[in-house]
Scaffold this motif. Sequence first.
Motif, short mmCIF file in Angstrom:
data_model
loop_
_atom_site.label_atom_id
_atom_site.label_comp_id
_atom_site.label_asym_id
_atom_site.label_seq_id
_atom_site.Cartn_x
_atom_site.Cartn_y
_atom_site.Cartn_z
N ALA A 1 -19.09 -4.31 6.85
CA ALA A 1 -20.41 -3.82 7.29
C ALA A 1 -20.83 -4.46 8.61
N VAL B 1 -13.88 -21.00 4.65
CA VAL B 1 -12.63 -21.09 3.90
C VAL B 1 -12.09 -19.67 3.68
N PRO B 2 -10.83 -19.43 4.07
CA PRO B 2 -10.29 -18.08 3.91
C PRO B 2 -10.23 -17.69 2.44
N VAL B 3 -10.61 -16.45 2.12
CA VAL B 3 -10.51 -16.00 0.74
C VAL B 3 -9.54 -14.85 0.59
N LEU C 1 -21.60 -7.69 9.07
CA LEU C 1 -22.53 -8.82 8.93
C LEU C 1 -21.84 -10.15 9.19
N GLN C 2 -20.53 -10.19 9.09
CA GLN C 2 -19.83 -11.40 9.50
C GLN C 2 -18.54 -11.01 10.19
N ALA D 1 -29.33 -7.41 -2.85
CA ALA D 1 -30.78 -7.27 -2.68
C ALA D 1 -31.07 -5.91 -2.08
N ARG E 1 -19.19 -7.39 3.29
CA ARG E 1 -20.08 -7.83 4.36
C ARG E 1 -19.35 -7.83 5.70
N GLY F 1 -33.84 -4.94 -0.33
CA GLY F 1 -34.66 -4.88 0.87
C GLY F 1 -35.94 -4.11 0.67
N TYR G 1 -25.10 -0.13 4.39
CA TYR G 1 -24.69 -1.18 3.48
C TYR G 1 -25.75 -1.41 2.42
N ALA G 2 -25.34 -1.58 1.18
CA ALA G 2 -26.27 -1.95 0.13
C ALA G 2 -25.69 -3.13 -0.63
N GLY G 3 -26.35 -4.26 -0.53
CA GLY G 3 -25.86 -5.48 -1.17
C GLY G 3 -26.57 -5.74 -2.48
N GLU H 1 -21.64 1.68 13.82
CA GLU H 1 -22.82 2.54 13.67
C GLU H 1 -22.57 3.68 12.67
#
Lengths: 218, 205, 244
Positions: B49, B15-17, B51-52, B72, B46, B74, B68-70, B64
């Motif tokens: 970065a 769903v577009p945000v 990721l999607q 969590a 994201r 890691g 990224y720091a979300g 490159e």
Amino acid sequence: MIALLRRDLMLAFRAGGGFGLGLAFFLIVTVLVPFSVGPQSELLSTIAPGVLWLGALLACLLSLDRLLALDFEDGTLDLLATAPLPLEAALSVKALSHWLTTGLPLVLAAPVLGLMLNLAPSGFMWLIASLALGTPALSVIGTFGAALTVGIKRGGLLMSLLVLPLYVPTLIFGAEAARRGAMGLDPGTPLTLLAGITLGTIALMPFASAAVLRMTLR
Amino acid sequence: MTLSIQNLAVARGGVPVLGNVSFAIAPGQALILRGPNGAGKTTLLRTIAGLQKPLSGVIEGADETIAYAGHADGLKAMLSVAENLQFWAQVFGHSDIEAALAAYQLGPLIDRLAGTLSAGQKRRLGLARLMVTGRRVWVLDEPTVSLDADAVAMFAAAVTAHLGAGGMALIATHIDLGLNAQTFDITPYRATADTRSGASDEAFL
Amino acid sequence: MSLWEYANPVKFLGLSARVQPYLWAAAAICVVVGLTWGFFATPDDYRQGSTVKIIYLHVPAALMAINAWFMMLVTSLIWLIRRHHVSALAAKAAAPVGLTMTLIALVTGAIWGQPMWGTWWAWDPRLTSFLILFLFYLGYIALWEAVEDPDTAADLTSVLCLVGSVFAILSRYAVNFWNQGLHQGTSVPVATGGRTVADVFWYPLLISMVGFGLLFLSLVLYRTGTEIRLRRTRALLARSRKDV
């Protein structure tokens, strides 16, 4: 890549890492077999190669759901996906560390358990050879299953359902090689086919695993 | 190298945000993202970065270059502070973790297992990870969660130093970091009927 | 006018609604004629007696069990390459039908095998392959059910279908290698063009096979329509919630 391998191995050996769990499982399954089929050494000797192969396969399966799930939960997979390391390589390394911590100990423990199941003397070498050749395929295929189900809550059971049918060819050729070896027949053909499957899966499965992992992370 | 975003549209769960988001960050600059909860900050970060995939639009200068720091960090509970940092440094092809340890005052904790750290200490370790990546663009999602005032100051100093060295930062946060940075409010970019094209379920309407 | 136009869900639904009545009717006629002819109007086999008549269920079901997976493979590829939703949903719709066909083939095979071979089940290569196929269907359907986001589910199941196909073929050869079987050779050797069934049995069998094929097609069209409407409802719901 070496850093990732070292980290995974370090994690597996430290407390709570689950190293040895697969081995213990393998031991217990093998010990339970005589209880369920009876102690006749003739019968045990006949089924030993198959039982050992099945036990190794299940032990491999047992540790698979930790392979990626933990890294997924703590965000490591997100960070790895943005790192310069290609995801295909990262997953190959993951499979390798799974094999080193699960598959390899199983290969080394199998002869001892073979003794307990009265495996024919001629079978030991071929049992070790077939397990050494076949377990890497189990790890690589298992990594694919883990990548498929990593985003699913309680995906462990589903993963078994998905991975076990994929294990069929490996199991057939591996157990067949061990069985022929134990019966004093020539295990060359199944062993060659098993090696083919292992090499093929090592070469190709990481691409499928990385593809599904990207789909899940997205 | 500038990080530049043009007409970006992003979707969460198909769903577009957000739609039509455009901005640019030059070397030495930081941009603070603001917007209410659920507005799409995390989704936007994201997407940038990598990721999607964006629904549409262009992201330039992100190849490159992004660390990224979300939400969590890691971190592995059974590895020590130094081992955690060293691992990420090696993944990014570096080996020096001293500067990062110093910036977040992690020196005394170096041999502690990450699992025994407090939430704030873990976060500091997670942020220190950015410094060992050697990446030029920091994309941070709520980096100050569970940090106390001192730790926030450490973080602000680290970001300032990073910018001073020609780095860039894109930070989603609600608190004032005291950085000399522009803010970018994403509220007006909420996806509307016009900017929603490209959603995965569009074909069904 | 290209075939891809029907990748649009609305156009697909329109076409599907137009052809479905004819398809259902044709399927019903073929299945009824084929089975009635086969069951009541063919002589008993001189060796197998009347048990041979289960062939009119067994062979078409087995045929469709494999073809359904093949169709899923093709539609999965189309989804991965061209990202047409209808294609992914058609694969999803076909899976339970394929599963049922596999089950019918296995059960009728067991019923047939009992008087012929004296056993309900044997670890014969053909039987075993079908059992493995059955497991693949189960895994595929379970994965669809488990993933919440429909597009991710389509992606993941498509890759599983691809990888599964490779391993299904591998398993087929592995199983052949592992045990040479009891099962008779195929009744309809496509590759050689000949056949091992006499004409009296062949025509009703052919009609049954066509009937099962049409039945499969109708069921898949119907189920794909349902899936499309479900997605449409969800999409509309998601939009209306966002606009509030």
